[in-house]
Design a protein around this motif. Structure first.
Motif, short mmCIF file in Angstrom:
data_model
loop_
_atom_site.label_atom_id
_atom_site.label_comp_id
_atom_site.label_asym_id
_atom_site.label_seq_id
_atom_site.Cartn_x
_atom_site.Cartn_y
_atom_site.Cartn_z
N VAL A 1 -13.34 -10.64 3.06
CA VAL A 1 -13.11 -9.64 2.58
C VAL A 1 -12.19 -8.39 3.45
N GLU A 2 -11.49 -7.88 3.63
CA GLU A 2 -10.51 -7.03 4.34
C GLU A 2 -10.63 -5.89 3.86
N THR A 3 -11.22 -4.40 4.18
CA THR A 3 -11.02 -3.26 3.24
C THR A 3 -9.90 -2.38 4.60
N ASP A 4 -10.31 -2.60 6.00
CA ASP A 4 -10.07 -1.02 6.69
C ASP A 4 -8.06 -1.96 7.10
N VAL B 1 -14.53 -4.31 -4.69
CA VAL B 1 -14.95 -5.22 -3.46
C VAL B 1 -16.03 -5.77 -2.83
N ASP B 2 -17.31 -4.86 -4.04
CA ASP B 2 -18.27 -5.34 -3.37
C ASP B 2 -18.68 -6.80 -4.28
N GLU C 1 -4.53 1.68 -3.12
CA GLU C 1 -6.07 1.00 -3.54
C GLU C 1 -6.16 -0.58 -3.36
N CYS D 1 -7.72 -3.76 -0.64
CA CYS D 1 -7.97 -5.28 0.12
C CYS D 1 -7.37 -6.18 -0.14
N ARG E 1 1.00 -0.95 0.36
CA ARG E 1 -0.03 -0.20 0.39
C ARG E 1 0.57 1.66 -0.18
N PRO F 1 -9.24 1.63 -7.00
CA PRO F 1 -9.99 1.04 -6.01
C PRO F 1 -10.41 -0.70 -6.71
#
Length: 283
Positions: free
Chosen positions: A249-252, A233-234, A204, A206, A199, A230
């Motif tokens: 799925v981890e986005t944080d 993600v969805d 951007e 996940c 990162r 990005p």
């Protein structure tokens, strides 16, 4: 599509160890490649869209969602194995121009003989070190880069640094994405540092993995999708939830990285080895 007749296991010594090709007892045209007893790849010659390993299905889900269905991609694969993902991409996105970099020349020869590539697939395989190969490539030449390099079940140190990721990002199209397979176990120090490293260059991102692996409960694979735009993600959430072995799925990723600093060449180390006997005892 070329098909290989079923037979007993095939064993051959290659540069990185002992390669074994085992017939799949449930699929007549499928085989598993092992190196020194560790499963590396699974290929079904009659159906390259059949993906046995869950982390490979997560990588494939990302690839499916990164561009409209069927659209050819310019793809670079760092790490070859039995070429499972290149075969998948050739089947799902015909006309894709693909380059594979694999350091083990005898392994490449073994795979080509034992598991022939589809005749119409545009897959070029180059024998060499992944980092050295990338450093000699032109800017912005690829829509997709897949990083899945292991030596002795560990990712080499020189492929874990921010300097290397910068070189990867340089040859990636501005709208392209990097898909990385990371292996780690509790307490996920390596994975957290690798997320911070990736990162630092491609912000951007996940992460997709089994919930138990994400929580640091067991050793396993974590797939990072990263770019300058990005990730989908969805769609990844839906695909992970609907998998044979559902993932998360981890986005944080700020929280996941937990303050880990990006890894530089001066401190880079190989990924941790898998737990002893993870793959069982093999004769």
């Amino acid at each position: 599509m070329a098909q290989r007749k079923r037979s007993e296991r095939v064993v051959e010594t290659v540069a990185s160890g002992v390669a074994e090709l085992l017939p799949d007892p449930d699929r007549d045209t499928a085989f598993t490649l092992l190196l020194d007893g560790a499963p590396q790849s699974h290929v079904d010659l009659a159906d390259p869209t059949h993906l046995q390993f869950e982390y490979v299905r997560r990588m494939a889900a990302a690839i499916d969602l990164l561009a409209p269905p069927g659209q050819p991609l310019r793809a670079l694969h760092l790490g070859g194995g039995a070429l499972t993902v290149p075969r998948y991409l050739a089947a799902t996105r015909p006309g894709s121009a693909q380059r594979v970099v694999e350091i083990d020349g005898p392994l490449v020869d073994f795979v080509r003989r034992a598991l022939p590539l589809p005749a119409k697939a545009s897959i070029r395989v180059r024998v060499g070190d992944a980092r050295a190969a990338v450093e000699g490539m032109r800017d912005g030449g690829y829509d997709l880069i897949v990083l899945d390099v292991f030596a002795g079940a560990r990712t080499p140190a020189h492929l874990t640094s921010v300097e290397f990721v910068r070189e990867v990002a340089r040859v990636l199209d501005p709208a392209g994405h990097l898909v990385v397979n990371i292996t780690d176990g509790p307490p996920l120090r390596h994975a957290r540092a690798q997320v911070a490293t990736i990162r630092a260059v491609l912000p951007e991102a996940c992460l997709v993995a089994d919930a138990g692996v994400l929580r640091g409960r067991r050793y396993g694979n974590l797939v990072v999708i990263a770019g300058r735009t990005p990730p989908p993600v969805d769609g990844l959430v839906r695909r992970a939830a609907g998998d044979w072995f559902p993932g998360r799925v981890e986005t944080d990723l700020d929280r996941f990285a937990g303050g880990a600093a990006p890894v530089t060449d001066s401190v880079a180390v190989a990924s941790p080895p898998p737990p002893a006997h993870l793959f069982g005892n093999r004769a």
